[in-house]
Design a protein around this motif. Structure first.
Motif, PDB file in Angstrom:
ATOM      1  N   LEU A  40       1.298  -1.005  -0.257  1.00  0.00           N
ATOM      2  CA  LEU A  40      -0.195   0.250   0.385  1.00  0.00           C
ATOM      3  C   LEU A  40       0.810   1.442   0.427  1.00  0.00           C
ATOM      4  O   LEU A  40       0.712   2.186  -0.541  1.00  0.00           O
ATOM      5  CB  LEU A  40      -0.745   0.331   1.078  1.00  0.00           C
ATOM      6  N   SER A  41       1.706   1.900   1.035  1.00  0.00           N
ATOM      7  CA  SER A  41       3.343   2.365   0.396  1.00  0.00           C
ATOM      8  C   SER A  41       3.521   3.004  -0.900  1.00  0.00           C
ATOM      9  O   SER A  41       4.262   1.702  -1.001  1.00  0.00           O
ATOM     10  CB  SER A  41       4.072   2.260   1.707  1.00  0.00           C
ATOM     11  N   PRO A  42       3.843   4.153  -1.355  1.00  0.00           N
ATOM     12  CA  PRO A  42       4.366   4.226  -2.336  1.00  0.00           C
ATOM     13  C   PRO A  42       5.685   3.745  -2.089  1.00  0.00           C
ATOM     14  O   PRO A  42       6.802   4.213  -1.172  1.00  0.00           O
ATOM     15  CB  PRO A  42       3.946   5.818  -2.588  1.00  0.00           C
ATOM     16  N   SER A  43       6.282   2.866  -3.701  1.00  0.00           N
ATOM     17  CA  SER A  43       7.560   2.681  -3.443  1.00  0.00           C
ATOM     18  C   SER A  43       8.662   3.987  -4.351  1.00  0.00           C
ATOM     19  O   SER A  43       7.500   3.190  -5.613  1.00  0.00           O
ATOM     20  CB  SER A  43       8.365   1.518  -3.227  1.00  0.00           C
ATOM     21  N   GLU A  44       9.813   3.506  -4.402  1.00  0.00           N
ATOM     22  CA  GLU A  44      10.330   4.468  -5.321  1.00  0.00           C
ATOM     23  C   GLU A  44      11.569   3.381  -5.916  1.00  0.00           C
ATOM     24  O   GLU A  44      12.032   4.073  -6.794  1.00  0.00           O
ATOM     25  CB  GLU A  44      11.005   5.894  -4.839  1.00  0.00           C
ATOM     26  N   GLU A  45      11.514   2.264  -5.370  1.00  0.00           N
ATOM     27  CA  GLU A  45      12.965   1.123  -5.128  1.00  0.00           C
ATOM     28  C   GLU A  45      12.595   0.618  -6.459  1.00  0.00           C
ATOM     29  O   GLU A  45      11.086  -0.251  -6.375  1.00  0.00           O
ATOM     30  CB  GLU A  45      13.036   0.673  -4.239  1.00  0.00           C
ATOM     31  N   GLY A  72      13.602   6.147 -10.240  1.00  0.00           N
ATOM     32  CA  GLY A  72      12.766   5.747  -9.275  1.00  0.00           C
ATOM     33  C   GLY A  72      11.236   6.779  -8.945  1.00  0.00           C
ATOM     34  O   GLY A  72      10.517   6.350  -9.278  1.00  0.00           O
ATOM     35  N   ALA A  73      11.826   7.916  -8.406  1.00  0.00           N
ATOM     36  CA  ALA A  73      10.449   9.366  -8.156  1.00  0.00           C
ATOM     37  C   ALA A  73      10.568   9.385  -9.477  1.00  0.00           C
ATOM     38  O   ALA A  73       8.911   9.236  -9.358  1.00  0.00           O
ATOM     39  CB  ALA A  73      11.744   9.667  -7.417  1.00  0.00           C
ATOM     40  N   LYS A  74      11.216   9.607 -10.567  1.00  0.00           N
ATOM     41  CA  LYS A  74      10.107   9.897 -11.527  1.00  0.00           C
ATOM     42  C   LYS A  74       9.301   8.744 -12.067  1.00  0.00           C
ATOM     43  O   LYS A  74       7.690   9.191 -12.703  1.00  0.00           O
ATOM     44  CB  LYS A  74      11.089  10.387 -12.908  1.00  0.00           C
ATOM     45  N   VAL A  75       9.415   7.546 -11.930  1.00  0.00           N
ATOM     46  CA  VAL A  75       8.687   6.945 -12.425  1.00  0.00           C
ATOM     47  C   VAL A  75       6.657   6.274 -11.496  1.00  0.00           C
ATOM     48  O   VAL A  75       6.300   5.919 -11.882  1.00  0.00           O
ATOM     49  CB  VAL A  75       9.144   4.753 -11.560  1.00  0.00           C
ATOM     50  N   GLN A  76       7.535   6.763 -10.112  1.00  0.00           N
ATOM     51  CA  GLN A  76       6.671   6.936  -9.090  1.00  0.00           C
ATOM     52  C   GLN A  76       5.523   7.687 -10.111  1.00  0.00           C
ATOM     53  O   GLN A  76       4.372   7.935  -9.374  1.00  0.00           O
ATOM     54  CB  GLN A  76       6.931   6.780  -7.633  1.00  0.00           C
ATOM     55  N   GLN A  77       5.811   9.341  -9.815  1.00  0.00           N
ATOM     56  CA  GLN A  77       5.717  10.225 -10.925  1.00  0.00           C
ATOM     57  C   GLN A  77       4.521  10.130 -11.867  1.00  0.00           C
ATOM     58  O   GLN A  77       3.299   9.619 -11.568  1.00  0.00           O
ATOM     59  CB  GLN A  77       6.020  11.319 -10.692  1.00  0.00           C
ATOM     60  N   ALA A  78       4.629   8.593 -12.601  1.00  0.00           N
ATOM     61  CA  ALA A  78       4.359   8.569 -13.478  1.00  0.00           C
ATOM     62  C   ALA A  78       3.256   7.232 -13.343  1.00  0.00           C
ATOM     63  O   ALA A  78       2.496   8.235 -14.421  1.00  0.00           O
ATOM     64  CB  ALA A  78       5.340   7.669 -14.516  1.00  0.00           C
ATOM     65  N   ILE A 121       4.016   1.722 -24.203  1.00  0.00           N
ATOM     66  CA  ILE A 121       4.259   2.014 -23.761  1.00  0.00           C
ATOM     67  C   ILE A 121       3.098   3.161 -23.284  1.00  0.00           C
ATOM     68  O   ILE A 121       2.777   3.788 -24.569  1.00  0.00           O
ATOM     69  CB  ILE A 121       5.695   2.681 -23.586  1.00  0.00           C
ATOM     70  N   ASN A 122       2.630   3.510 -22.173  1.00  0.00           N
ATOM     71  CA  ASN A 122       1.727   4.739 -22.582  1.00  0.00           C
ATOM     72  C   ASN A 122       2.610   6.465 -21.704  1.00  0.00           C
ATOM     73  O   ASN A 122       1.536   7.146 -21.258  1.00  0.00           O
ATOM     74  CB  ASN A 122       0.468   4.173 -21.766  1.00  0.00           C
ATOM     75  N   GLY A 123       3.783   6.728 -21.751  1.00  0.00           N
ATOM     76  CA  GLY A 123       4.378   7.586 -21.306  1.00  0.00           C
ATOM     77  C   GLY A 123       6.760   7.649 -21.495  1.00  0.00           C
ATOM     78  O   GLY A 123       6.420   6.555 -20.923  1.00  0.00           O
ATOM     79  N   THR A 124       6.333   8.311 -21.524  1.00  0.00           N
ATOM     80  CA  THR A 124       8.343   8.888 -21.114  1.00  0.00           C
ATOM     81  C   THR A 124       8.533   9.866 -20.778  1.00  0.00           C
ATOM     82  O   THR A 124       8.219  10.707 -20.250  1.00  0.00           O
ATOM     83  CB  THR A 124       8.301   9.282 -23.004  1.00  0.00           C
ATOM     84  N   ILE A 125       9.436   9.485 -19.783  1.00  0.00           N
ATOM     85  CA  ILE A 125      10.388  10.645 -18.791  1.00  0.00           C
ATOM     86  C   ILE A 125      11.697  10.595 -19.674  1.00  0.00           C
ATOM     87  O   ILE A 125      12.159   9.188 -19.748  1.00  0.00           O
ATOM     88  CB  ILE A 125      10.263   9.261 -17.689  1.00  0.00           C
ATOM     89  N   VAL A 126      12.039  11.702 -19.966  1.00  0.00           N
ATOM     90  CA  VAL A 126      13.105  11.889 -20.307  1.00  0.00           C
ATOM     91  C   VAL A 126      14.077  12.729 -19.325  1.00  0.00           C
ATOM     92  O   VAL A 126      13.375  13.204 -18.353  1.00  0.00           O
ATOM     93  CB  VAL A 126      13.114  13.073 -21.049  1.00  0.00           C
ATOM     94  N   LEU A 127      14.996  12.085 -18.693  1.00  0.00           N
ATOM     95  CA  LEU A 127      15.871  12.390 -18.108  1.00  0.00           C
ATOM     96  C   LEU A 127      17.746  12.286 -18.884  1.00  0.00           C
ATOM     97  O   LEU A 127      18.448  11.989 -18.082  1.00  0.00           O
ATOM     98  CB  LEU A 127      15.961  11.372 -16.878  1.00  0.00           C
TER      99      LEU A 127
END
Length: 130
Positions: A40-45, A72-78, A121-127
């Motif tokens: 239940l807790s959001p995980s960024e790992e 991991g943080a960006k994936v959690q945001q997505a 895929i339904n999203g892209t994260i650019v870093l």
């Protein structure tokens, strides 16, 4: 009608509950409540699939711990935005990540990625800044 007779139970008459799990109290055994809390807790790992580990090694892609944390943080945001599967573009690599279960599915260097068509895929994260 006879009245029920209540007798006090002596300490030696009390038997342990045969349905109580003894394993839950042993070290190394995780209780259901801990599993539930983790779910239940959001995980960024992020977890690396076997395939992704192989690709990172084969292609000589090295991502340091700080960068993994940012990814991991960006994936959690997505994930919070409803994205299930995303393409993560880094300066030198591209990752396909399942945001749904925080798993890196595959990895390739950026040159390989420039010649690919990415589907499902339904999203892209650019870093790129790292």
């Amino acid at each position: 009608m006879d009245k029920p007779i209540f007798r006090p139970i002596q300490a030696e008459q009390v038997r342990p509950n045969p349905y109580r799990s003894v394993k839950a109290n042993r070290p190394g055994i995780t209780s259901f409540s801990k599993h539930l809390q983790k779910a239940l807790s959001p995980s960024e790992e992020l977890t690396l699939s076997k395939h992704a580990k192989e690709r990172l090694n084969q292609r000589g892609i090295h991502i340091n711990q700080e960068r993994w944390l940012k990814i991991g943080a960006k994936v959690q945001q997505a994930k919070d935005m409803g994205i299930n599967d995303s393409l993560v573009l880094l300066k030198d690599a591209a990752l396909i990540v399942s945001a749904k279960n925080n798993t890196v599915i595959t990895a390739m260097n950026r040159q390989e990625a420039s010649e690919q068509i990415f589907t499902n895929i339904n999203g892209t994260i650019v870093l790129d800044s790292d």
